[in-house]
Write a protein that holds these residues in place. Structure first.
Motif, mmCIF file in Angstrom:
data_model
loop_
_atom_site.group_PDB
_atom_site.id
_atom_site.type_symbol
_atom_site.label_atom_id
_atom_site.label_comp_id
_atom_site.label_asym_id
_atom_site.label_seq_id
_atom_site.Cartn_x
_atom_site.Cartn_y
_atom_site.Cartn_z
ATOM 1 N N ASP A 30 0.807 -1.224 0.000
ATOM 2 C CA ASP A 30 0.000 0.000 0.000
ATOM 3 C C ASP A 30 0.839 1.272 0.000
ATOM 4 O OD1 ASP A 30 -2.136 -1.648 0.212
ATOM 5 O OD2 ASP A 30 -2.469 -1.305 2.362
ATOM 6 N N ALA A 31 2.132 1.143 0.325
ATOM 7 C CA ALA A 31 2.932 2.340 0.607
ATOM 8 C C ALA A 31 2.844 3.369 -0.519
ATOM 9 C CB ALA A 31 4.391 1.950 0.866
ATOM 10 N N GLU A 32 3.087 2.946 -1.749
ATOM 11 C CA GLU A 32 3.118 3.911 -2.835
ATOM 12 C C GLU A 32 1.758 4.575 -3.051
ATOM 13 O OE1 GLU A 32 5.456 2.811 -6.158
ATOM 14 O OE2 GLU A 32 4.541 4.348 -7.434
ATOM 15 N N THR A 33 0.704 3.743 -3.045
ATOM 16 C CA THR A 33 -0.654 4.279 -3.196
ATOM 17 C C THR A 33 -0.958 5.311 -2.121
ATOM 18 O OG1 THR A 33 -1.285 2.071 -3.933
ATOM 19 C CG2 THR A 33 -3.077 3.613 -3.455
ATOM 20 N N VAL A 66 -27.390 3.291 -12.479
ATOM 21 C CA VAL A 66 -26.106 2.981 -13.111
ATOM 22 C C VAL A 66 -25.175 4.189 -12.972
ATOM 23 C CG1 VAL A 66 -24.981 2.242 -15.254
ATOM 24 C CG2 VAL A 66 -27.380 1.650 -14.842
ATOM 25 N N GLY A 67 -24.026 4.004 -12.359
ATOM 26 C CA GLY A 67 -23.122 5.138 -12.185
ATOM 27 C C GLY A 67 -21.675 4.720 -12.130
ATOM 28 N N ASP A 68 -20.784 5.706 -12.282
ATOM 29 C CA ASP A 68 -19.343 5.418 -12.254
ATOM 30 C C ASP A 68 -18.677 5.928 -10.990
ATOM 31 O OD1 ASP A 68 -19.633 8.138 -12.990
ATOM 32 O OD2 ASP A 68 -17.580 8.133 -13.768
ATOM 33 N N THR A 69 -19.450 6.584 -10.113
ATOM 34 C CA THR A 69 -18.842 7.204 -8.939
ATOM 35 C C THR A 69 -19.489 6.668 -7.663
ATOM 36 O OG1 THR A 69 -18.552 9.197 -10.270
ATOM 37 C CG2 THR A 69 -18.224 9.430 -7.907
ATOM 38 N N LEU A 124 -17.192 0.636 -14.827
ATOM 39 C CA LEU A 124 -15.770 0.951 -14.720
ATOM 40 C C LEU A 124 -15.282 1.768 -15.916
ATOM 41 C CD1 LEU A 124 -14.711 -2.553 -13.384
ATOM 42 C CD2 LEU A 124 -15.293 -0.510 -12.071
ATOM 43 N N SER A 125 -16.206 2.526 -16.520
ATOM 44 C CA SER A 125 -15.865 3.305 -17.725
ATOM 45 C C SER A 125 -15.580 4.773 -17.406
ATOM 46 C CB SER A 125 -17.027 3.222 -18.720
ATOM 47 O OG SER A 125 -18.260 3.530 -18.072
ATOM 48 N N PRO A 127 -10.868 0.099 -13.269
ATOM 49 C CA PRO A 127 -10.971 -1.333 -12.990
ATOM 50 C C PRO A 127 -10.029 -1.798 -11.868
ATOM 51 C CG PRO A 127 -11.030 -0.960 -15.355
ATOM 52 C CD PRO A 127 -10.792 0.376 -14.722
ATOM 53 N N ASP A 128 -8.789 -1.302 -11.878
ATOM 54 C CA ASP A 128 -7.835 -1.774 -10.871
ATOM 55 C C ASP A 128 -8.121 -1.261 -9.470
ATOM 56 O OD1 ASP A 128 -6.543 -3.170 -12.772
ATOM 57 O OD2 ASP A 128 -4.808 -1.831 -12.926
ATOM 58 N N ASP A 129 -8.872 -0.143 -9.382
ATOM 59 C CA ASP A 129 -9.113 0.472 -8.072
ATOM 60 C C ASP A 129 -10.449 0.068 -7.459
ATOM 61 O OD1 ASP A 129 -6.808 1.838 -8.492
ATOM 62 O OD2 ASP A 129 -7.765 3.728 -9.039
ATOM 63 N N ALA A 130 -11.345 -0.508 -8.275
ATOM 64 C CA ALA A 130 -12.729 -0.681 -7.835
ATOM 65 C C ALA A 130 -12.830 -1.404 -6.487
ATOM 66 C CB ALA A 130 -13.537 -1.416 -8.901
ATOM 67 N N GLU A 131 -12.170 -2.541 -6.390
ATOM 68 C CA GLU A 131 -12.311 -3.311 -5.157
ATOM 69 C C GLU A 131 -11.745 -2.561 -3.953
ATOM 70 O OE1 GLU A 131 -11.636 -7.423 -5.582
ATOM 71 O OE2 GLU A 131 -11.470 -7.754 -3.409
ATOM 72 N N THR A 132 -10.563 -1.963 -4.119
ATOM 73 C CA THR A 132 -9.953 -1.196 -3.031
ATOM 74 C C THR A 132 -10.883 -0.071 -2.572
ATOM 75 O OG1 THR A 132 -7.852 -1.553 -4.142
ATOM 76 C CG2 THR A 132 -7.869 0.056 -2.348
ATOM 77 N N ARG A 133 -11.464 0.626 -3.548
ATOM 78 C CA ARG A 133 -12.311 1.756 -3.179
ATOM 79 C C ARG A 133 -13.609 1.319 -2.510
ATOM 80 N NH1 ARG A 133 -12.467 6.832 -7.208
ATOM 81 N NH2 ARG A 133 -10.381 6.676 -8.085
#
Lengths: 283, 283, 283, 283
Positions: free
Chosen positions: B262-265, D232-235, D254-255, D260-266
């Motif tokens: 996580d550090a960089e993020t 339906v939203g992106d935010t 995810l458009s 796409p890479d951040d979705a789960e983390t967020r």
């Protein structure tokens, strides 16, 4: 509930006096009448004094001149501790090379420039030099185009992972000769900070670093205890909160931001309690 | 983007090292393996070190003992700077008489008690003594009944216009031997502060007063520049932000709160940039 | 500046009246004297009325009984819109199966329980059933051990990515028969939210969903315009702000949270402007 | 952990679809490729759709035209619910006469103007007409001089106790054809609000009033349950939080804002959990 005390009798108990500038020494209309007597009295009594001010628009030298212009010739630049000095110290210690982008006037940048770094206004940052930007400093609310340069600032901070330094934490300041206010750079900084979601580094009261800077200057010459210092200010959440937290006794004066009729309500509402309340800082 | 560097090669550039405690020296399971080597190395190299910790639950003496128990005999109490020490200094300087009400254990109160004031747990404040309460200190999350005493605290602060001091700004702390956390007194303080709408006085990193306290201790014995000091921590928004703002170089270690992945993020997201990143503080 | 008007002459201009409960109908000491006349007058004039209240501690049925106990027999349960009803609607619509963990009394959980979900107090969540927890609801400040269960709540929300629902946004409530207050579950929720860093779903005034719920109930029977509805409340930032934003005319009554001497100052300071100010809601 | 699902199979479960605009239908480069197929499919299947957007810069008619220009002729103005419409409803219901001062373009003011009030840009407010100003609306970030008019806005709100309405809660918006952003009027509003210390009235997602407005329009023609509607939203913190709270099922696409890479983390970090995650809203 809070009895209003005579400023001279309060001052007599301390060796060193810290003054806030606006609302204490100066007002909308220039020098607060009688303040020249206060400084003459302090000199006469051999008491030391410092002006501890949230201001990064000018150098201490220029700030001193602004007192001379209103007739307070006694104030020397080495008696002025400004939040701009802390921003400058930060850059000296922490940023070694590259560009320091700034929001403010050329004059405000000239002061921090002396640290050897290359300062450039935000408006001069392009895709060609953005990679050399190693810090961004918010100095003053004037000297740039708000729409263009605040948007540029947001985009610089989205692209570069660099420290953003706020050299004045105040959100507004009064406009001389009117009963209106201007948005200060500290208010602008809060907007930018919330938009980019990053943590800015802020210098200025109530932060203790302001008081510490003055305290250190004094101790270089003479041993002193915090018990000997009095902080005089007109704003509860900067001057009084900051002074209290640093361990100083504090006077709230009613010549500026805090009106006589509101003082008690505000003290109760905020829980920020000055040691004394005085009408003004005039002896 | 941020290359992970060898801790020994970083440490070699500085004369004085400040360490955060949890996540740097200690972890969930006691001493972080190898930290005894780090302190042996520092002694051998004649480097000074201090532990700068947000902790008001015990005296520096008791904190030192807690290191001895896990096998780190080298840590002496005079090397520990805690946020509790700042709360104590505040009371010594600013509260002259009366009762200091507190939330925390008896042991935490015992430490601030030595200043000569009468300390009483919030649970002992009644209609008969509430008028003598001149300060309220939040020391520790244990030692009181949350429902009863947090409600009492809110009502005391509604009735009395007195300073409320938070002696540890952390919001959570990890529970030893589990992967769970506990709400720290700093988290509780934020709730009470927002409910009563008053401004509390907070001691602890990232506030500069913590760093200044250590800096002053050192300068009493020997001249030193901020350039000679390195702050080592595992948490961006306390250790690294605070160290940076005070003008120190900083190392983020990945042995605690900030995980390697996580550090960089986190650095990008917060804009809080350490001078170095190291795997741990083990040499 | 704001003239205080006669409540009857204000009410006469509207067809439907929304009342806040505490500070408007009830006070520290039970029913506000004369309120029985107000409801008799509304019945007589054929005006509809609803009680719109931030309360998730009991069902509308139990809330109606609480009015009967103090002598206001006229209030039927179908005239009461509580924030608890919105929390219940949310669970009905959005949580299909599994466990709903809650903070509050058994009685508060009994009400949301009827939606067919399995409700369990936070204290009953263990490593064996935590994976089935699909929502967490904060209902009431009583009925659980604060230290144990608030810490459990933080750890549940760190482990499970589930909605956390706050069924009452108030931060404090007055204690009957004293001039003290209690911390409400909305205040506790703010602490937990800031500690876990997640976004909670909050139901209660000033949010428009409260007003919409009542508005929809009315429109099921009869066409109505927002222009025909008056919101009566004692609190600027819940009742008046919420009513205004929903497009209703609003009355601030001075029988509760907002004292007669403070009304003008608070209106100016907050910028939350009621359409009318009345001494109380007594006709 | 969150499996990405096929948008068509999700849409097939619902009768009515609410779409966010930017990041869902449109992107930096105009129409998101394939979205014309989605609307054709919805028409073919007899499903209703609405665009629910935080936008107060133009009328629904003008917003519809902006879709026609990029080739999406199918979008009619009566399918567009904007936060500007709520601001307009507020003025219609709550402000009866006098001047409505605004920040924004003339075009944005033209839309709210139709309610019969006299709209004037903030720059046209002087000492001679300030007493007739009965509301201040923040519509758009363009069409005025930021330095002059933001300072004017602060001073108007210090002098007049009037509602301040924010017609778009977004803090930033993307600039078409670049990877930069612009500060939106909602971000500016937050600064002004914190400086004057007053409570603004904000319209826009995640607030339920946006969803209610669309829900009411539908129910005028046909009975519908919230269970039949998909948002339906992106935010996460506007579209998904708002949809969830209103009781709707939600799709995160995810458009746009959420990569796409951040979705789960967020999703984990915010605790805002969509019912589904889809690559885009293209069938």
């Amino acid at each position: 509930m809070f009895s209003v005390q005579d400023f001279k009798s309060v001052v007599d108990k301390y060796k060193i006096i810290f003054f806030d500038a606006f609302g204490v020494i100066k007002s909308y209309n220039g020098l607060i009448t009688g303040m020249e007597k206060t400084f003459a009295y302090l000199e006469e009594q051999g008491k030391e004094y410092y002006i501890v001010t949230n201001d990064a628009s000018r150098s201490p030298m220029q700030l001193a001149e602004s007192y001379h212009k209103v007739g307070l010739d006694i104030i020397q630049h080495d008696r002025i501790i400004s939040s701009g000095m802390l921003a400058k110290e930060y850059l000296d210690l922490k940023v070694n090379d590259g560009i320091v982008a700034y929001l403010g006037t050329e004059s405000s940048a000239h002061y921090i420039d002396s640290s050897g770094l290359h300062t450039l206004p935000v408006s001069a940052i392009t895709q060609y030099n953005i990679d050399q930007v190693n810090a961004l400093v918010l100095l003053d609310d004037e000297g740039f185009n708000w729409f263009d340069d605040l948007n540029r600032t947001v985009n610089i901070l989205r692209k570069r992972t660099i420290p953003a330094i706020v050299a004045n934490t105040d959100h507004i300041y009064p406009i001389t000769g009117s009963n209106e206010v201007s948005i200060a750079i500290g208010g602008v900084a809060t907007m930018i900070e919330s938009i980019v979601g990053k943590k800015f580094i802020r210098f200025g009261k109530p932060d203790s670093q302001m008081f510490m800077f003055a305290y250190d200057l004094i101790r270089e010459r003479t041993p002193v205890s915090k018990k000997d210092i009095l902080m005089v200010g007109d704003t509860l959440h900067t001057d009084i909160l900051g002074g209290n937290k640093f361990g100083l006794d504090t006077v709230l004066v009613l010549s500026g931001n805090t009106l006589p009729d509101d003082a008690e309500t505000r003290i109760r509402a905020t829980g920020i309690v000055p040691t004394y309340v005085c009408e003004s800082a005039v002896v």
